[in-house]
Write a protein that holds these residues in place. Structure first.
Motif, short mmCIF file in Angstrom:
data_model
loop_
_atom_site.label_atom_id
_atom_site.label_comp_id
_atom_site.label_asym_id
_atom_site.label_seq_id
_atom_site.Cartn_x
_atom_site.Cartn_y
_atom_site.Cartn_z
N VAL A 173 0.75 -1.34 -0.01
CA VAL A 173 -0.08 -0.03 0.06
C VAL A 173 0.86 1.13 0.08
N THR A 174 0.59 2.07 -1.05
CA THR A 174 1.82 2.95 -1.23
C THR A 174 1.03 4.43 -1.44
N ASP A 175 -0.22 4.58 -1.44
CA ASP A 175 -0.87 5.65 -1.56
C ASP A 175 -2.42 5.48 -0.65
N LEU A 176 -3.10 6.55 -0.68
CA LEU A 176 -4.23 6.75 0.22
C LEU A 176 -5.54 6.59 -0.52
N SER A 177 -5.34 6.07 -1.70
CA SER A 177 -6.52 5.92 -2.45
C SER A 177 -7.57 4.92 -1.97
N ALA A 178 -7.11 4.00 -1.17
CA ALA A 178 -8.14 3.17 -0.54
C ALA A 178 -8.92 3.84 0.61
N VAL A 179 -8.27 4.90 1.18
CA VAL A 179 -8.85 5.61 2.18
C VAL A 179 -9.92 6.58 1.50
N GLU A 180 -9.48 7.14 0.58
CA GLU A 180 -10.19 8.05 -0.19
C GLU A 180 -11.59 7.38 -1.04
N ALA A 181 -11.33 5.92 -1.14
CA ALA A 181 -12.51 5.25 -1.70
C ALA A 181 -13.47 4.86 -0.61
N ASP A 182 -12.78 4.67 0.45
CA ASP A 182 -13.76 4.60 1.75
C ASP A 182 -14.72 5.59 2.11
N VAL A 183 -13.92 6.82 1.95
CA VAL A 183 -14.72 7.99 2.20
C VAL A 183 -15.95 8.18 1.25
N VAL A 189 -23.26 5.87 0.71
CA VAL A 189 -24.33 5.00 1.31
C VAL A 189 -25.02 5.78 2.43
N THR A 190 -24.49 7.07 2.92
CA THR A 190 -25.17 7.77 3.97
C THR A 190 -25.92 9.01 3.39
N GLY A 191 -25.75 9.31 2.18
CA GLY A 191 -26.59 10.36 1.65
C GLY A 191 -25.35 11.72 1.81
N THR A 192 -24.37 11.35 1.86
CA THR A 192 -23.48 12.88 2.31
C THR A 192 -22.25 12.82 1.17
N ARG A 193 -22.60 12.68 -0.02
CA ARG A 193 -21.64 12.55 -1.08
C ARG A 193 -20.78 13.93 -1.22
N ALA A 194 -21.64 14.98 -1.07
CA ALA A 194 -20.92 16.43 -1.36
C ALA A 194 -19.64 16.42 -0.31
N LYS A 195 -20.30 16.21 0.87
CA LYS A 195 -19.00 16.22 2.03
C LYS A 195 -17.85 15.23 1.75
N ALA A 196 -18.17 14.07 1.40
CA ALA A 196 -17.16 12.99 1.11
C ALA A 196 -16.00 13.64 -0.05
N ALA A 197 -16.67 14.29 -1.16
CA ALA A 197 -15.94 14.76 -2.20
C ALA A 197 -15.16 16.10 -1.69
N GLU A 198 -15.71 16.71 -0.80
CA GLU A 198 -14.83 17.72 0.05
C GLU A 198 -13.55 17.34 0.64
N LEU A 199 -13.91 16.15 1.50
CA LEU A 199 -12.87 15.58 2.29
C LEU A 199 -11.79 15.15 1.35
N VAL A 200 -12.05 14.21 0.43
CA VAL A 200 -11.36 13.70 -0.38
C VAL A 200 -10.30 14.74 -1.20
N ALA A 201 -11.13 15.73 -1.66
CA ALA A 201 -10.21 16.84 -2.08
C ALA A 201 -9.35 17.49 -1.37
N GLY A 202 -9.65 17.84 0.01
CA GLY A 202 -8.55 18.10 1.05
C GLY A 202 -7.62 17.20 1.08
N MET A 203 -7.66 16.19 1.18
CA MET A 203 -6.91 14.89 1.53
C MET A 203 -5.87 15.01 0.18
N ARG A 204 -6.15 15.14 -0.88
CA ARG A 204 -5.36 15.12 -2.27
C ARG A 204 -4.29 16.34 -2.20
N GLN A 205 -5.17 17.36 -1.73
CA GLN A 205 -4.36 18.75 -1.78
C GLN A 205 -3.05 18.55 -0.87
N LYS A 206 -3.26 18.17 0.21
CA LYS A 206 -2.11 18.20 1.39
C LYS A 206 -1.00 17.25 0.65
N VAL A 207 -1.62 15.81 0.25
CA VAL A 207 -0.72 14.82 -0.43
C VAL A 207 0.16 15.28 -1.51
#
Length: 355
Positions: A173-183, A189-207
């Protein structure tokens, strides 16, 4: 392939989760994220072997197996639907208001939730962080319910793939794509797609910022790095291997995990093995004590142990004072803060380039 379907036939399938941590890379995660933002219910997710679970609506009574999935739900804004958890986060472990919300969740067990208690919890969804699928029956750690028992109790059973499936991956495991995919998956599943996309975008910006800072440094020139799990015991060190999310965090930060040649997630070794690796840097991996003062004291204790122990005081990192003070949870538990840890390690190891 087994297929588990509840409520509905046509579904948005987040199949990218299956390969995201093992070579699927950003393209796979991007594809899933895009579908999740634009799609609605029904939504399907797959487990480590591809078996599918379909949701026709957002779950209302969720039980989480440990703090990892609980934290993700809280960050997504879906925490109000969580009715219980196992392995609860310690007080003060999570940042800001997430901590207060986490402390209000009923603790069903301080470790693995007993089978009878889980099946009788009234949950409509159980998020499993542990599963070693295929080797432990139908579920995760301990005496877990079978899929038939989950179904009879009306509980849908899904996994955090970044943790549950990691040890079965086909490569490091050399990247965080599995974590992003879980988010992304939990957001759908929980109907919070927009927030999930925001969290993933923030993670990618830092990495991406950290990776850009160390891009010009050849692999062979990157410092070697040892995650010292102080709280796992000092008599025999427990090390993070190449299927553990910490391996991805270390790699993305521009370092080389000295135990990346170990297939699996964790392994116990001898101090002679650590001495043979002679790392350039050591992370003082202590678990969150609930306050800055208590954490600082724990970091001091871990550092002092390395400096005073005859077996470790001669290590290059110890002699040069090359210590990174970042807690265990943010490094070894899959979550949004893995990206923050990448950023902090990169800043420590590559000053002037990162951050």
């Amino acid at each position: 392939m087994r297929v588990r379907v509840w409520g509905g036939t046509a579904a948005l399938v987040l199949g990218g989760l299956l390969t995201a941590g093992y070579g699927g890379g950003k393209d796979t995660a991007d594809e899933s994220a895009g579908k999740a933002v634009s799609g609605g219910y029904p939504v399907s997710v797959t487990d480590c072997k591809g078996a599918r679970t379909t949701f026709s609506a957002a779950p209302k009574r969720i039980v989480t197996s440990n703090a990892s999935s609980l934290e993700l739900l809280l960050r997504l804004g879906a925490g109000d639907g969580v009715i219980g958890t196992g392995f609860p986060p310690g007080k003060g472990t999570l940042p800001g208001d997430l901590d207060a919300k986490a402390q209000r969740v009923e603790v069903l067990s301080k470790s693995v939730i007993p089978k009878e208690k889980l099946l009788g919890s009234g949950a409509d969804l159980y998020i499993d962080t542990f599963a070693s699928m295929g080797s432990m029956g139908g579920g995760g750690m301990g005496d877990a319910p079978t899929e038939e028992e989950f179904k009879a109790a009306g509980i849908k059973h899904i996994y955090l793939k970044s943790t549950a499936c990691a040890a079965q991956g086909k490569g490091p495991v050399t990247d965080l794509s599995a974590v992003e995919a879980d988010v992304t998956s939990l957001g759908a599943v929980t109907g919070t797609r927009a927030k999930a996309a925001e969290l993933v975008a923030g993670m990618r910006q830092k990495v991406d910022a950290a990776r850009k800072a160390v891009r010009g440094t050849a692999e062979s020139a990157r410092p070697t790095y040892f995650f010292f799990d102080y709280d796992a015991g000092t008599k025999q060190p427990t090390v993070t291997c190449n299927r553990q999310i910490a391996n991805a965090v270390i790699t993305l930060a521009g370092a080389r995990n000295v135990f990346a040649d170990c297939d699996g997630d964790f392994k116990q070794v001898g101090w002679e093995d650590v001495i043979a690796k002679n790392p350039d840097w050591i992370q003082l991996g202590v678990r969150n004590r609930g306050s800055e003062a208590a954490n600082a004291k724990a970091f001091d204790e871990a550092e002092q142990w390395l400096r005073s122990n005859p077996a470790t005081k001669g290590l290059k990192a110890v002699r040069e004072g090359h210590f990174v003070r970042v807690g265990s949870e943010r490094t070894t538990i899959a979550g949004v803060e893995n990206a923050d840890t990448v950023e902090e390690i990169a800043r420590a190891l590559h000053p002037g380039k990162a951050g």
